[in-house]
Design an enzyme around this catalytic site. Structure first.
Site, PDB file in Angstrom:
ATOM      1  N   GLY A  30       0.759  -1.162   0.040  1.00  0.00           N
ATOM      2  CA  GLY A  30      -0.352   0.175   0.008  1.00  0.00           C
ATOM      3  C   GLY A  30       0.801   0.994  -0.071  1.00  0.00           C
ATOM      4  N   CYS A  31       0.524   2.263   0.715  1.00  0.00           N
ATOM      5  CA  CYS A  31       1.306   3.661   1.408  1.00  0.00           C
ATOM      6  C   CYS A  31       2.735   3.762   1.597  1.00  0.00           C
ATOM      7  CB  CYS A  31       0.568   4.267   1.874  1.00  0.00           C
ATOM      8  SG  CYS A  31       1.594   5.819   2.572  1.00  0.00           S
ATOM      9  N   PHE A  32       3.723   3.618   0.980  1.00  0.00           N
ATOM     10  CA  PHE A  32       5.138   3.561   0.343  1.00  0.00           C
ATOM     11  C   PHE A  32       5.720   4.196   1.449  1.00  0.00           C
ATOM     12  CE2 PHE A  32       5.499   5.394  -3.790  1.00  0.00           C
ATOM     13  CZ  PHE A  32       5.556   6.831  -3.303  1.00  0.00           C
TER      14      PHE A  32
END
Length: 190
Positions: A30-32
């Site tokens: 998901g969000c890095f």
């Protein structure tokens, strides 16, 4: 100034470590920003870089990856000292920081670019990933939908994404809280 200090620290660390012990691993969760934060806390991780991998477009931008069908996902490249931390240890950190049962993305980030992916660079890593997935499926009695992809190339994300959780702390906390990332992880893993 901060970038110079980080580079000096890396060079000093590398000077004290056999460079053959430095390895790289690639995970998409998901969000890095959140994945980068998770790995930066691990002893033996030298650095982590947010970026993109898994797709067909060369030198993609954030706009390309999120708003076009490039095949890329948000990925973190982890450089680690294998004499301190193993690939298996990093994989455990990865699992504990994602929802391996969500095929549509991660937490509040949905879409192809936010899918969870464990990248392998050799047959040994692929086996480690597959064995760990079987263990999770056995423990949860549920199918793991995290993808397992052969690693090809990594493209670093734009500078403003690097160390976002540190450089934009309040915005990052607001984002993370609104996505209920920690609450979902506690429900899954505790």
């Amino acid at each position: 100034m901060k970038k110079i200090a980080i580079l000096i620290a890396i060079l000093l660390f590398q000077g004290n470590s056999n460079s053959s012990e430095l390895k790289k691993a690639y995970f998409a969760g998901g969000c890095f920003w959140c994945i980068e934060e998770s790995f930066d806390k691990i002893k033996g991780v030298v650095k982590s870089i947010s970026g993109y991998s898994g797709g067909r477009l060369k030198n993609p931008t954030y706009q390309d990856v999120v708003y076009k069908d490039t095949g890329h996902v948000e990925v973190v490249e982890i450089t680690y000292d294998s004499s301190i931390v193993t690939y298996q240890d990093l994989l455990k950190v990865f699992w504990k920081n994602i929802d391996p049962f969500d095929k549509y993305g991660q937490f509040c980030d949905k879409g192809k670019s936010y899918r969870s992916v464990a990248f392998y660079q050799n047959k040994k890593q692929k086996k480690i990933i597959n064995d760990s997935m079987k263990e999770i499926e056995k423990n949860f009695n549920s199918k793991v939908v995290t993808l397992v992809w052969d690693f090809k190339i990594f493209y670093p994300a734009e500078d403003y994404h690097q160390n976002y959780y540190q450089n934009n702390f309040l915005r990052y906390l607001a984002y993370k809280k609104s996505c209920q990332r920690e609450e979902v992880l506690k429900k899954i893993w505790n």
